[in-house]
Motif scaffolding. Structure first.
Motif, PDB file in Angstrom:
ATOM      1  N   SER A 192      32.766 -18.315 -23.984  1.00 39.06           N
ATOM      2  CA  SER A 192      33.240 -17.826 -22.683  1.00 39.06           C
ATOM      3  C   SER A 192      34.641 -18.358 -22.370  1.00 39.06           C
ATOM      4  O   SER A 192      35.453 -17.664 -21.739  1.00 39.06           O
ATOM      5  N   THR A 193      34.956 -19.581 -22.828  1.00 36.54           N
ATOM      6  CA  THR A 193      36.307 -20.102 -22.587  1.00 36.54           C
ATOM      7  C   THR A 193      37.334 -19.379 -23.459  1.00 36.54           C
ATOM      8  O   THR A 193      38.477 -19.202 -23.055  1.00 36.54           O
ATOM      9  N   LEU A 194      36.926 -18.968 -24.662  1.00 30.50           N
ATOM     10  CA  LEU A 194      37.809 -18.142 -25.486  1.00 30.50           C
ATOM     11  C   LEU A 194      38.079 -16.817 -24.792  1.00 30.50           C
ATOM     12  O   LEU A 194      39.230 -16.354 -24.741  1.00 30.50           O
ATOM     13  N   HIS A 195      37.043 -16.219 -24.212  1.00 31.85           N
ATOM     14  CA  HIS A 195      37.185 -14.909 -23.578  1.00 31.85           C
ATOM     15  C   HIS A 195      38.066 -14.961 -22.337  1.00 31.85           C
ATOM     16  O   HIS A 195      38.613 -13.932 -21.924  1.00 31.85           O
ATOM     17  N   GLU A 196      38.199 -16.125 -21.737  1.00 29.72           N
ATOM     18  CA  GLU A 196      39.109 -16.249 -20.598  1.00 29.72           C
ATOM     19  C   GLU A 196      40.563 -16.130 -21.043  1.00 29.72           C
ATOM     20  O   GLU A 196      41.433 -15.767 -20.263  1.00 29.72           O
ATOM     21  N   LEU A 197      40.823 -16.461 -22.293  1.00 26.85           N
ATOM     22  CA  LEU A 197      42.191 -16.408 -22.822  1.00 26.85           C
ATOM     23  C   LEU A 197      42.442 -15.177 -23.668  1.00 26.85           C
ATOM     24  O   LEU A 197      43.557 -14.627 -23.667  1.00 26.85           O
ATOM     25  N   VAL A 198      41.450 -14.775 -24.439  1.00 28.85           N
ATOM     26  CA  VAL A 198      41.546 -13.563 -25.250  1.00 28.85           C
ATOM     27  C   VAL A 198      40.326 -12.720 -24.882  1.00 28.85           C
ATOM     28  O   VAL A 198      39.203 -13.038 -25.267  1.00 28.85           O
ATOM     29  N   HIS A 199      40.569 -11.669 -24.135  1.00 26.06           N
ATOM     30  CA  HIS A 199      39.452 -10.925 -23.548  1.00 26.06           C
ATOM     31  C   HIS A 199      38.594 -10.280 -24.627  1.00 26.06           C
ATOM     32  O   HIS A 199      39.088  -9.815 -25.655  1.00 26.06           O
ATOM     33  N   LYS A 200      37.289 -10.257 -24.350  1.00 24.03           N
ATOM     34  CA  LYS A 200      36.347  -9.776 -25.351  1.00 24.03           C
ATOM     35  C   LYS A 200      36.445  -8.281 -25.610  1.00 24.03           C
ATOM     36  O   LYS A 200      35.846  -7.787 -26.579  1.00 24.03           O
ATOM     37  N   ASP A 201      37.211  -7.538 -24.806  1.00 22.75           N
ATOM     38  CA  ASP A 201      37.323  -6.102 -25.067  1.00 22.75           C
ATOM     39  C   ASP A 201      38.070  -5.785 -26.356  1.00 22.75           C
ATOM     40  O   ASP A 201      37.976  -4.670 -26.881  1.00 22.75           O
ATOM     41  N   ILE A 202      38.809  -6.772 -26.916  1.00 26.29           N
ATOM     42  CA  ILE A 202      39.494  -6.532 -28.191  1.00 26.29           C
ATOM     43  C   ILE A 202      38.874  -7.318 -29.338  1.00 26.29           C
ATOM     44  O   ILE A 202      39.245  -7.116 -30.498  1.00 26.29           O
ATOM     45  N   LEU A 203      37.933  -8.205 -29.029  1.00 25.49           N
ATOM     46  CA  LEU A 203      37.369  -9.093 -30.045  1.00 25.49           C
ATOM     47  C   LEU A 203      36.187  -8.447 -30.757  1.00 25.49           C
ATOM     48  O   LEU A 203      35.451  -7.645 -30.169  1.00 25.49           O
ATOM     49  N   PRO A 204      35.970  -8.814 -32.021  1.00 27.48           N
ATOM     50  CA  PRO A 204      34.819  -8.284 -32.753  1.00 27.48           C
ATOM     51  C   PRO A 204      33.513  -8.905 -32.275  1.00 27.48           C
ATOM     52  O   PRO A 204      33.504  -9.944 -31.611  1.00 27.48           O
TER      53      PRO A 204
END
Length: 276
Positions: free
Chosen positions: A241-253
């Motif tokens: 969740s802390t990663l998603h605050e910086l790199v949004h999960k809409d582009i992540l695998p």
């Protein structure tokens, strides 16, 4: 985790600012042209004959160094010199730095690095390094060579030059016995090249799912990092969740808790081959 945090890696987000698009400098061709001319003038007037005759002087290359230093001509010249002498000191790293090199091809075939097809919300190019894809048939230095080759290709894009790069390193299931492959000498060589010599701007470096023994190995390189890079390193552990605050999960695998399909390790290699 607490043991590792004494090394003061960043573990959370301190800003929610979202910036989209391209820096205004990208839309000022006159400014770029003047900066390139000024940098060429510094090269021509350099007292060092070796530098004067060997530094690259084509507009495409000089622009990379200028954007890496926000069009500051003096700092760009210093970076260009650093890169020249770094290449001279490390000929084995740069020898046959092409897709035809067997070790580079193999690393890219394993997705080391991979590159997401979409930019993040700040327009930054996102690179991935998935440790479990490494089959250890080639050394860490080959992954570095593949990374340098990839960055050289990616920095041909003016948007990447200006907006910079985000790197995500996924250590999921990286075995303890393989930490010996993380050679400190190669790690230090990588840090020197990427932070002090190569014309790329790294806006965030994220470690996820790192076990304690990887944390301990990486701690060795901390003294070689400059303050700016230290501030841009985040360790997330299993807290995606802390990663998603910086790199949004809409582009992540999906394997990074994202909304995109699982990443195909060969996808970036396929892109490179298609452009040859």
């Amino acid at each position: 985790m607490a043991e590792y945090l004494e090394f003061e890696w960043r573990t959370n987000v301190i800003s929610n600012n979202i910036v989209k698009g391209v820096h205004p400098l990208c839309n000022e061709p006159k400014g770029r042209t003047a900066a390139i001319a000024a940098l060429k003038n510094l090269i021509h007037s350099c007292n060092d004959y070796e530098l004067r005759t060997n530094l690259p002087q084509d507009d495409k290359t000089l622009q990379k160094f200028l954007y890496a230093r926000k069009l500051n001509v003096t700092e760009s010249f210093e970076l260009l010199k650093n890169y020249y002498f770094y290449r001279k000191r490390n000929p084995d790293i740069f020898k046959n730095l092409t897709l035809e090199a067997e070790d580079i091809y193999k690393a890219l075939e394993n997705g080391l690095p991979g590159v997401l097809s979409q930019k993040d919300r700040k327009g930054r190019c996102v690179l991935m390094l998935t440790a479990t894809n490494w089959d250890f048939s080639y050394p860490l230095s080959s992954i570095y060579r593949a990374l340098l080759y990839s960055l050289d290709h990616l920095t041909n894009d003016i948007h990447n030059q200006n907006n910079g790069f985000v790197v995500i390193v996924d250590w999921t299931e990286f075995p303890f016995r393989r930490t010996t492959n993380l050679k400190p000498s190669v790690l230090r060589l990588m840090i020197e090249g990427l932070q002090d010599c190569f014309p790329a701007r790294f806006k965030g470096i994220h470690f996820i799912e790192q076990p304690w023994y990887v944390e301990a190995a990486l701690a060795i390189i901390k003294p070689t990092l400059n303050d700016k890079i230290k501030e841009r390193i985040y360790v997330h552990g299993n807290n995606l969740s802390t990663l998603h605050e910086l790199v949004h999960k809409d582009i992540l695998p999906a394997e990074m808790g994202g909304e995109q399909p699982s990443y195909n390790p060969r996808s970036f290699l396929n892109t490179l081959e298609a452009k040859q």
